[in-house]
Design a protein around this motif. Sequence first.
Motif, PDB file in Angstrom:
ATOM      1  N   THR B  62       0.730  -1.275   0.078  1.00 41.09           N
ATOM      2  CA  THR B  62       0.035  -0.105   0.075  1.00 41.09           C
ATOM      3  C   THR B  62       0.922   1.256  -0.011  1.00 41.09           C
ATOM      4  N   SER B  64       3.865   1.822  -0.931  1.00 43.21           N
ATOM      5  CA  SER B  64       4.767   2.085  -1.949  1.00 43.21           C
ATOM      6  C   SER B  64       3.767   2.545  -3.039  1.00 43.21           C
ATOM      7  N   PHE B  65       2.584   2.604  -3.209  1.00 43.49           N
ATOM      8  CA  PHE B  65       1.664   3.302  -4.108  1.00 43.49           C
ATOM      9  C   PHE B  65       1.786   4.618  -4.146  1.00 43.49           C
ATOM     10  N   TYR B  66       1.733   5.108  -2.718  1.00 48.23           N
ATOM     11  CA  TYR B  66       1.455   6.375  -2.651  1.00 48.23           C
ATOM     12  C   TYR B  66       2.749   7.422  -2.618  1.00 48.23           C
ATOM     13  N   GLU B  67       2.717   8.633  -3.370  1.00 48.68           N
ATOM     14  CA  GLU B  67       3.795   9.363  -3.567  1.00 48.68           C
ATOM     15  C   GLU B  67       4.175  10.124  -2.165  1.00 48.68           C
ATOM     16  N   MET B  68       3.540  10.180  -1.205  1.00 53.38           N
ATOM     17  CA  MET B  68       4.016  10.772  -0.188  1.00 53.38           C
ATOM     18  C   MET B  68       4.634  10.226   0.862  1.00 53.38           C
ATOM     19  N   PHE B  69       4.462   8.666   0.713  1.00 58.66           N
ATOM     20  CA  PHE B  69       5.264   7.765   1.678  1.00 58.66           C
ATOM     21  C   PHE B  69       6.740   7.755   1.113  1.00 58.66           C
ATOM     22  N   VAL B 121       6.733  18.165  -8.646  1.00 60.24           N
ATOM     23  CA  VAL B 121       5.298  17.533  -8.387  1.00 60.24           C
ATOM     24  C   VAL B 121       4.371  17.879  -9.074  1.00 60.24           C
ATOM     25  N   GLU B 122       3.288  17.049  -9.139  1.00 65.04           N
ATOM     26  CA  GLU B 122       1.988  17.303 -10.093  1.00 65.04           C
ATOM     27  C   GLU B 122       1.183  18.300  -9.114  1.00 65.04           C
TER      28      GLU B 122
END
Lengths: 562, 210
Positions: B62, B64-69, B121-122
């Motif tokens: 989970t 590794s899917f999210y950019e903030m982690f 960043v986007e």
Amino acid sequence: MNSPSGTGAAGGVGAAAEGVPAVVSSRFEVAEGHTLVGYKTSGSYRGYEALRAVLDMAPDAVTAQVKDATLLGRGGAGFPAGVKWGFCPPGVWPRYIVVNGDESEPGTFKDRLLMERDPHQLIEGCLIAAYAIGAAQVFLYVRGEMPHAQERIAAALNEAYEANLVGQNILGTDFSVDIVLHWGAGAYIVGEETALIESLEGNRGMPRLKPPFFPAAKGVYLQPTIVNNVETLSNLPWLFNHGVEAYRAVGTEASPGTRLIALSGHVNRPGVYEVPQGTTTFRELFEAEHYGAGIRDGNELKMFIPGGASAPWFFPEQVDLPLEGRVVGGEGSMLGSGAIVVMDHTTDAVRACLRVVRFFARESCGKCTPCREGTTWEEKILQRILDGHGRPSDIDLLLDVADNISPGPYPVAADPANGLDAVPFPPRQTTICPLGPSSVAPITSAIRRFRHEFEARITRRDPIPVTAEPVLVGAGAPADEVSDGAPDAASDGASARLRGTFDSGAPAVPADGPRVMSLGATPGTDAPDPGGSEPAEVRDAGAEDASPAAEEPTRKRGSFDV
Amino acid sequence: MARFTPENEALAREVIARYPRPKSATIPLCHLAQEQDGYLTEDAMAHVAELVGCTPAEVLGTASFYEMFKLHPVGKYCLNVCTNISCQLLGGEELLERAEERLGIRAGGTTPDGMVTLEDVECIAACTEAPAVQVNYRYVERITPEQLDTLIDDLRAGRSEVPPHGTLGTTRQRTAGRLANVTPPEQQGEPVWIARHRVAAEASGTGETS
């Protein structure tokens, strides 16, 4: 909501035009509008009065009123909220509500304002919806990158729990519901409702296949779930304070009410404006003093995105269209999430196209092959075109990749100058969710209208300066310069230049200053030469010859010298 | 420092109690771990897994899917420069380049002193306020190149009121002892107010149910 600020501590916020009720934005400029006291004492209605009224109604009657008002979803798809609520299968409990506050569509900036500046309005909206559908719990999913919004909502929820407006036996009735603040962690795709649900369950945010089951039937924990956008729910308190008729009095029959529009890019007064749906035109939004106040520096409009990065682009011919979902859809784009990005004639279409495509390539979740591979290749191809390594076949290759993500004619605006009609929205898709097909929007839009810019990037050796004052082909430019323009490049001497020997093509290079190309300031006069099909072939052939020559040194370095 | 401190573990349990199923707390707990350590450590993910009742691999999957982690250490300040379309049109890409030059690192890199991580960043939802950057997700809007220089110098010198990377909203929702109705879905039935209106409607013969 009086005069708009232009620059505020947290952003410029424009006002609704005179005579337009501030349905959702009435506390944007109120310093304490985010507190419970502020919510109850300021704005276009008194806070939590609607909730009291709703609690005396039957839940079905509440849903019926939302249906009657034709409250359209503000997240992008524009589906009527009341109808969506009615999709919950009868007798299946518990039901959940998920509030989509994961605003990340490029160009979109409205939900963050609603959450930061009027969190109680959103909370009251959640409560009304929860009462109507019989929700056990509301999950308020706020984008991870918005700590200020998270703080404001947390503070507001704490106040509301304290005041018995949320939680057990709300206001002394038998209505009980919890609202839980949940943070995301940075993923655009989570704005898609099934991906949002996956994320809320603690998983990777990948969309679920639908049909067979839409979230209203099987959503969070496979229970009936209503996913609504922040702005949609924020409309409810005003609606139940002022009534369906007052709500329908604004906007049009098919699209009543107002919308928050984030106007950004090359306008003099970018801002978030609450406008009546359907009756405002793009031109009014760009030019009116209380909205955009014109294109910057008096420049010409080149193109604009009418509904966030996912929307096909519009051009000067479309400025007189109203901001009405169906009309815009019929003309080949969408209003989406209320994000309008204005680009003036100094904008490089290839660069803008790459930027939007790169966004989708980065944000593709990777579940569906056409999107995962397709967006990545689109980005690579566009990047090499921009870097000067484009191949003549690249334009068709881009369109071919796009066609594998979204087969068939892709929605695009009409191009009257070239006798091309609009292709209406929506696109077809080979993917589970619309992210992949969205990446096609900038490509088909830009190539259809500015193919000559792509071709120039591919066939010309020197960088293409984009100037503030476009020199129109055939409009007073020196003859040499005209013959140097890409569309006419196949005339005498062209083949030599196209073999990578631009420098030796002395007659074509104007000695008196930088070469410029026209960039669509007045569409029609400088469109790609309609009779250019033959020159294009010649040019392609010539440049194909050129590309091995250009690559040779690199290959030598790579394979022989080492 | 890697597993939750006792205080944070108590906080974690309060967060878990808000959800009908514990696994839903995975992302909030990863945020909490990142707030504690500045990035997401393996031990923290293992602890999150214990608390929410899944495997550490699932938590990693989970996270590794999210950019903030961030799965590796990052600077005290994350400087995020938006280069998406609205910001690009008003100089976002040039700002990123300027920041790279001034910091001497490429986007994605961290300065050797560990103070600043620069990111490209986007869209950060400040489109009408372009060009915009964030420092640990706090916005700086309509920033000029000169202001960016000053901001970078301040960050490198530690002159910033922004809390270190990992800390998001500092006001937390307080739910301990307040939750009305959170149980696993299997234990939930028809809500009482819905039942009351259904019974009333049936009695009056309109027969409408929801």
